[in-house]
Write a protein that holds these residues in place. Structure first.
Motif, short mmCIF file in Angstrom:
data_model
loop_
_atom_site.label_atom_id
_atom_site.label_comp_id
_atom_site.label_asym_id
_atom_site.label_seq_id
_atom_site.Cartn_x
_atom_site.Cartn_y
_atom_site.Cartn_z
N ARG A 167 -13.80 35.48 56.54
CA ARG A 167 -12.96 35.59 55.34
C ARG A 167 -13.82 35.68 54.09
NH1 ARG A 167 -9.89 33.22 51.37
NH2 ARG A 167 -7.63 33.38 51.55
N VAL B 155 -14.24 38.01 50.40
CA VAL B 155 -14.30 37.46 49.03
C VAL B 155 -15.57 37.97 48.33
CG1 VAL B 155 -14.49 35.33 47.68
CG2 VAL B 155 -12.91 35.44 49.62
N MET C 37 -14.90 41.40 47.31
CA MET C 37 -13.98 41.41 46.17
C MET C 37 -14.77 41.17 44.88
SD MET C 37 -10.86 41.88 45.37
CE MET C 37 -9.40 41.34 46.24
N LYS D 98 -14.50 43.57 41.56
CA LYS D 98 -13.92 43.13 40.29
C LYS D 98 -14.93 43.34 39.17
CE LYS D 98 -10.50 39.90 42.16
NZ LYS D 98 -10.07 38.49 42.31
N ALA E 254 -11.33 37.07 38.36
CA ALA E 254 -11.53 36.25 39.57
C ALA E 254 -10.27 35.48 39.94
CB ALA E 254 -12.70 35.29 39.36
N PHE E 255 -9.58 34.96 38.94
CA PHE E 255 -8.39 34.13 39.19
C PHE E 255 -7.14 34.98 39.02
CE2 PHE E 255 -5.03 31.36 37.49
CZ PHE E 255 -4.95 30.41 38.48
N ASP E 256 -6.45 35.23 40.14
CA ASP E 256 -5.22 36.02 40.09
C ASP E 256 -4.04 35.10 40.45
OD1 ASP E 256 -3.02 37.69 40.66
OD2 ASP E 256 -4.33 39.35 41.24
N ARG F 299 -1.13 36.41 42.77
CA ARG F 299 -1.58 36.57 44.16
C ARG F 299 -1.69 35.19 44.85
NH1 ARG F 299 -2.18 38.45 49.21
NH2 ARG F 299 -4.27 38.17 50.05
N ILE F 300 -2.27 34.23 44.14
CA ILE F 300 -2.49 32.91 44.73
C ILE F 300 -1.16 32.23 45.04
CG2 ILE F 300 -3.43 30.60 44.30
CD1 ILE F 300 -5.65 32.05 42.60
N MET G 160 0.55 33.91 48.00
CA MET G 160 -0.11 33.54 49.25
C MET G 160 0.23 32.13 49.69
SD MET G 160 -4.07 34.49 48.61
CE MET G 160 -4.66 33.82 50.16
N ILE H 154 -9.39 28.54 48.02
CA ILE H 154 -9.23 29.56 46.97
C ILE H 154 -9.95 29.13 45.69
CG2 ILE H 154 -7.54 30.72 45.49
CD1 ILE H 154 -5.60 30.60 47.97
N ASN I 88 -13.43 29.95 46.07
CA ASN I 88 -13.66 31.39 46.04
C ASN I 88 -13.56 31.95 44.62
OD1 ASN I 88 -14.13 31.46 48.75
ND2 ASN I 88 -12.01 31.95 49.29
N VAL I 89 -12.60 31.44 43.86
CA VAL I 89 -12.47 31.90 42.48
C VAL I 89 -13.76 31.54 41.71
CG1 VAL I 89 -11.24 31.50 40.30
CG2 VAL I 89 -9.94 31.86 42.42
N GLU J 228 -16.47 33.91 42.82
CA GLU J 228 -16.31 35.25 42.23
C GLU J 228 -16.72 35.23 40.75
OE1 GLU J 228 -12.46 37.04 42.78
OE2 GLU J 228 -12.47 36.69 44.93
C1 LIG Z 1 -9.76 37.39 46.91
C2 LIG Z 1 -9.24 37.36 45.68
O1 LIG Z 1 -9.80 36.56 44.66
C3 LIG Z 1 -9.42 35.18 44.53
C4 LIG Z 1 -9.54 34.47 45.83
C5 LIG Z 1 -8.46 34.41 46.68
C6 LIG Z 1 -8.62 34.01 48.10
O2 LIG Z 1 -9.59 33.34 48.45
O3 LIG Z 1 -7.73 34.39 48.90
C7 LIG Z 1 -7.19 34.76 46.22
C8 LIG Z 1 -6.97 35.13 44.92
C9 LIG Z 1 -8.05 35.33 43.93
O4 LIG Z 1 -7.86 34.86 42.68
C10 LIG Z 1 -8.07 38.17 45.29
O5 LIG Z 1 -7.87 38.40 44.09
O6 LIG Z 1 -7.33 38.59 46.21
#
Ligand SMILES: C=C(O[C@@H]1C=C(C(=O)O)C=C[C@H]1O)C(=O)O
Length: 115
Positions: free
Chosen positions: A34, A38, A41, A45, A51-53, A56-57, A60, A86, A89-90, A93
């Protein structure tokens, strides 16, 4: 995929811990796969603010909570795990994109490209 005993077939703590350790190894491999997406991504970007969406978050997390409940897991547990993942990951990113932009700014001007 590692074959592990079903919970009802486990008769000792060792049986259970062997199964848990095997499943943790599979989980780690999935998290590592996974993370590859990221990382990609972060390449795609253009700005740390991307980075922070939020939308989407939240979409999910709501879907993951519902699916967790269908699978017999507490939704709150899935939510806590994924929000932690997440968040990391943010942050990853953000710093990766920021470092790339900084490196681009610091690049010395190539000879012949200053006009
Ligand atoms: C992977 C992304 O970037 C960030 C990380 C995410 C993740 O780990 O699933 C989801 C949302 C994002 O803010 C994305 O934008 O999809």
């Amino acid at each position: 995929m590692t074959l592990v005993k079903q919970p009802a077939d486990c008769v000792s703590k060792t049986d259970i811990r062997t199964a848990i350790d095997a499943l943790d190894e599979e989980l780690l491999q999935l998290f590592a796969r996974r993370q590859g997406y990221v990382r990609r991504m972060a390449d795609l970007k253009q700005h740390p603010d991307e980075a922070f969406d939020h939308q989407r978050i939240e979409t999910m997390v709501a879907a993951l909570k519902d699916r967790a409940e269908e699978l017999g897991l507490e939704g709150a547990q899935a939510e806590a795990v994924w929000r932690t993942l997440i968040d990391w990951n943010v942050a990853f990113e953000k710093r990766t994109i920021a470092a790339r932009l900084e490196a681009l700014q610091d690049e010395p001007t190539k000879p012949g490209s200053d006009f």
